[in-house]
Design a protein around this motif. Structure first.
Motif, PDB file in Angstrom:
ATOM      1  N   TYR A  66    -102.989  19.856  10.107  1.00  0.00           N
ATOM      2  CA  TYR A  66    -101.889  19.574  10.882  1.00  0.00           C
ATOM      3  C   TYR A  66    -100.727  18.822  10.380  1.00  0.00           C
ATOM      4  CZ  TYR A  66     -99.273  17.925  15.019  1.00  0.00           C
ATOM      5  OH  TYR A  66     -98.221  17.520  16.115  1.00  0.00           O
ATOM      6  N   ALA A  67    -101.273  17.520   9.791  1.00  0.00           N
ATOM      7  CA  ALA A  67     -99.915  16.574   9.137  1.00  0.00           C
ATOM      8  C   ALA A  67     -99.237  17.440   8.115  1.00  0.00           C
ATOM      9  CB  ALA A  67    -100.766  15.472   8.229  1.00  0.00           C
ATOM     10  N   LEU A  68     -99.995  18.570   7.332  1.00  0.00           N
ATOM     11  CA  LEU A  68     -99.547  19.150   6.336  1.00  0.00           C
ATOM     12  C   LEU A  68     -98.633  20.315   6.926  1.00  0.00           C
ATOM     13  CD1 LEU A  68     -99.161  19.940   3.256  1.00  0.00           C
ATOM     14  CD2 LEU A  68    -101.093  21.447   3.666  1.00  0.00           C
ATOM     15  N   GLY A  69     -98.799  20.906   8.154  1.00  0.00           N
ATOM     16  CA  GLY A  69     -97.855  21.708   8.610  1.00  0.00           C
ATOM     17  C   GLY A  69     -96.812  20.972   9.073  1.00  0.00           C
ATOM     18  N   ILE A  70     -96.781  20.090   9.880  1.00  0.00           N
ATOM     19  CA  ILE A  70     -95.707  19.308  10.301  1.00  0.00           C
ATOM     20  C   ILE A  70     -94.775  18.740   9.087  1.00  0.00           C
ATOM     21  CG2 ILE A  70     -94.673  17.222  11.424  1.00  0.00           C
ATOM     22  CD1 ILE A  70     -96.059  19.153  13.308  1.00  0.00           C
ATOM     23  N   TYR A  71     -95.397  18.522   8.004  1.00  0.00           N
ATOM     24  CA  TYR A  71     -94.453  18.069   6.837  1.00  0.00           C
ATOM     25  C   TYR A  71     -93.676  19.286   6.242  1.00  0.00           C
ATOM     26  CZ  TYR A  71     -93.359  16.361   2.262  1.00  0.00           C
ATOM     27  OH  TYR A  71     -92.488  15.842   0.988  1.00  0.00           O
ATOM     28  N   HIS A  72     -94.423  20.310   6.152  1.00  0.00           N
ATOM     29  CA  HIS A  72     -93.927  21.592   5.762  1.00  0.00           C
ATOM     30  C   HIS A  72     -92.712  21.953   6.751  1.00  0.00           C
ATOM     31  CE1 HIS A  72     -96.977  23.038   2.794  1.00  0.00           C
ATOM     32  NE2 HIS A  72     -96.807  21.605   2.339  1.00  0.00           N
ATOM     33  N   LEU A  73     -92.833  21.793   7.912  1.00  0.00           N
ATOM     34  CA  LEU A  73     -91.786  22.352   8.756  1.00  0.00           C
ATOM     35  C   LEU A  73     -90.568  21.418   8.651  1.00  0.00           C
ATOM     36  CD1 LEU A  73     -91.004  23.848  11.290  1.00  0.00           C
ATOM     37  CD2 LEU A  73     -92.262  22.034  13.083  1.00  0.00           C
ATOM     38  N   ASN A  74     -90.728  20.177   8.360  1.00  0.00           N
ATOM     39  CA  ASN A  74     -89.742  19.245   8.163  1.00  0.00           C
ATOM     40  C   ASN A  74     -89.055  19.603   6.975  1.00  0.00           C
ATOM     41  OD1 ASN A  74     -89.953  17.807  10.665  1.00  0.00           O
ATOM     42  ND2 ASN A  74     -91.483  16.365   9.558  1.00  0.00           N
ATOM     43  N   LEU A  75     -89.575  19.937   5.963  1.00  0.00           N
ATOM     44  CA  LEU A  75     -88.979  20.414   4.896  1.00  0.00           C
ATOM     45  C   LEU A  75     -88.335  21.692   5.002  1.00  0.00           C
ATOM     46  CD1 LEU A  75     -91.900  19.884   2.142  1.00  0.00           C
ATOM     47  CD2 LEU A  75     -89.896  18.373   2.323  1.00  0.00           C
ATOM     48  N   PHE A  76     -88.801  22.662   5.770  1.00  0.00           N
ATOM     49  CA  PHE A  76     -87.991  24.034   5.924  1.00  0.00           C
ATOM     50  C   PHE A  76     -86.933  23.697   6.765  1.00  0.00           C
ATOM     51  CE2 PHE A  76     -87.774  28.094   8.371  1.00  0.00           C
ATOM     52  CZ  PHE A  76     -87.249  28.864   7.545  1.00  0.00           C
ATOM     53  N   ILE A  77     -86.769  22.647   7.813  1.00  0.00           N
ATOM     54  CA  ILE A  77     -85.584  22.493   8.710  1.00  0.00           C
ATOM     55  C   ILE A  77     -84.529  21.644   7.724  1.00  0.00           C
ATOM     56  CG2 ILE A  77     -84.744  21.176  10.328  1.00  0.00           C
ATOM     57  CD1 ILE A  77     -86.224  23.511  11.235  1.00  0.00           C
ATOM     58  N   ALA A  78     -85.020  21.107   6.808  1.00  0.00           N
ATOM     59  CA  ALA A  78     -84.178  20.310   5.782  1.00  0.00           C
ATOM     60  C   ALA A  78     -83.649  21.389   4.965  1.00  0.00           C
ATOM     61  CB  ALA A  78     -84.736  19.264   5.155  1.00  0.00           C
ATOM     62  N   PHE A  79     -84.400  22.315   4.557  1.00  0.00           N
ATOM     63  CA  PHE A  79     -83.770  23.297   3.620  1.00  0.00           C
ATOM     64  C   PHE A  79     -82.749  24.439   4.295  1.00  0.00           C
ATOM     65  CE2 PHE A  79     -84.520  27.759   2.071  1.00  0.00           C
ATOM     66  CZ  PHE A  79     -84.129  27.598   0.619  1.00  0.00           C
ATOM     67  N   LEU A  80     -82.900  24.695   5.824  1.00  0.00           N
ATOM     68  CA  LEU A  80     -81.819  25.343   6.261  1.00  0.00           C
ATOM     69  C   LEU A  80     -80.687  24.616   6.775  1.00  0.00           C
ATOM     70  CD1 LEU A  80     -84.319  27.404   8.702  1.00  0.00           C
ATOM     71  CD2 LEU A  80     -83.423  28.041   6.569  1.00  0.00           C
ATOM     72  N   THR A  81     -80.789  23.244   6.543  1.00  0.00           N
ATOM     73  CA  THR A  81     -79.712  22.218   7.358  1.00  0.00           C
ATOM     74  C   THR A  81     -78.542  22.187   6.272  1.00  0.00           C
ATOM     75  OG1 THR A  81     -81.361  21.246   8.745  1.00  0.00           O
ATOM     76  CG2 THR A  81     -79.296  20.274   8.541  1.00  0.00           C
ATOM     77  N   PRO A  82     -77.249  22.253   6.538  1.00  0.00           N
ATOM     78  CA  PRO A  82     -76.386  22.005   5.569  1.00  0.00           C
ATOM     79  C   PRO A  82     -76.266  20.427   5.245  1.00  0.00           C
ATOM     80  CG  PRO A  82     -75.395  22.286   7.671  1.00  0.00           C
ATOM     81  CD  PRO A  82     -76.609  22.713   7.723  1.00  0.00           C
ATOM     82  N   LYS A  83     -75.789  20.202   4.052  1.00  0.00           N
ATOM     83  CA  LYS A  83     -75.967  18.949   3.298  1.00  0.00           C
ATOM     84  C   LYS A  83     -74.969  18.007   4.210  1.00  0.00           C
ATOM     85  CE  LYS A  83     -75.001  16.252  -0.804  1.00  0.00           C
ATOM     86  NZ  LYS A  83     -74.736  16.255  -2.225  1.00  0.00           N
ATOM     87  N   ILE A  84     -73.891  18.574   4.881  1.00  0.00           N
ATOM     88  CA  ILE A  84     -73.039  17.641   5.659  1.00  0.00           C
ATOM     89  C   ILE A  84     -72.938  18.567   6.787  1.00  0.00           C
ATOM     90  CG2 ILE A  84     -70.500  17.111   6.113  1.00  0.00           C
ATOM     91  CD1 ILE A  84     -69.940  17.214   2.917  1.00  0.00           C
ATOM     92  N   ASP A  85     -73.362  17.688   7.794  1.00  0.00           N
ATOM     93  CA  ASP A  85     -73.695  18.358   9.216  1.00  0.00           C
ATOM     94  C   ASP A  85     -72.301  18.560  10.033  1.00  0.00           C
ATOM     95  OD1 ASP A  85     -74.448  19.282  11.644  1.00  0.00           O
ATOM     96  OD2 ASP A  85     -75.767  17.258  12.136  1.00  0.00           O
ATOM     97  N   PRO A  86     -72.111  19.768  10.401  1.00  0.00           N
ATOM     98  CA  PRO A  86     -70.716  19.940  10.950  1.00  0.00           C
ATOM     99  C   PRO A  86     -70.582  19.215  12.255  1.00  0.00           C
ATOM    100  CG  PRO A  86     -71.924  22.114  10.367  1.00  0.00           C
ATOM    101  CD  PRO A  86     -72.864  20.988  10.184  1.00  0.00           C
TER     102      PRO A  86
END
Length: 207
Positions: A66-86
């Motif tokens: 479960y902890a690994l899944g949550i960590y991977h989800l946070n990584l994926f969201i950061a991967f989809l998020t722009p560096k400068i938030d509009p």
């Protein structure tokens, strides 16, 4: 007393030198495999698959999963998020640079908050660490795993819905394949051939 101090400092320097050489070799290995994106991600998926097979066979360590899944989800969201938030740019000065919102504006590639290589490296490291933790009975905390699965699915749906709404609101895509082609340019990238009739002929008077 002085000899003992010299021996301890010598051992420390030897250990630090060994760690330095190991880190240099690891960095060189990472630099060598950086261009091979497809092969890297195939290897990452294989490692995750082996971890899941081990969890199924052992019938335990669900809290680690479960902890690994949550960590991977946070990584994926950061991967989809722009560096400068509009969303933060709305409260800043309008004179600064901003993302293009029209087709005739200057093309700017999508810059991620978490780059692709760091995303891959974090996935591999966390999965290998999770596999290592499954060898210790201390981390096998008894939990009712269906609740963890249900909670993870709900969290994943809510997080992805929020991310998709953010993408729709600020009109950006997290994937940039190539620079867009503009009208008037040849698809092959070559200059257009001018017919001979349109080429002006310069004549010189021979005296």
């Amino acid at each position: 007393m002085q000899d003992f101090t010299n021996d301890s400092s010598g051992h420390q320097s030897t250990i630090s030198l060994a760690f330095l050489r190991l880190s240099q070799k690891l960095q060189k290995f990472l630099d060598d495999i950086t261009p091979f994106r497809t092969a890297r991600w195939i290897a990452a998926f294989v490692i995750v698959f082996l971890f899941m097979i081990r969890i199924i066979m052992l019938q335990g360590w669900y809290i680690i999963t479960y902890a690994l899944g949550i960590y991977h989800l946070n990584l994926f969201i950061a991967f989809l998020t722009p560096k400068i938030d509009p969303a933060m740019e709305e409260y800043e000065d309008d004179s600064g640079p901003s993302l293009p919102t029209r087709a005739n504006e200057e093309f700017r590639p999508f810059i991620r908050r978490l780059p692709e290589f760091k995303f891959w490296y974090s996935v591999v490291k966390s999965t290998l660490l999770s596999i290592f933790l499954t060898f210790f009975q201390l981390f096998d905390v008894p939990v009712f795993w269906p609740i963890l699965v249900l909670y993870f699915i709900i969290l994943f749906c809510i997080t992805m819905k929020r991310q998709i709404m953010h993408m729709i609101r600020y009109r950006y895509l997290p994937f940039t394949h190539s620079k867009p082609k503009y009208q008037g340019h040849d698809e092959s990238g070559k200059l257009p051939i001018i017919p001979e009739k349109l080429v002006p002929v310069v004549t010189q008077n021979v005296t």
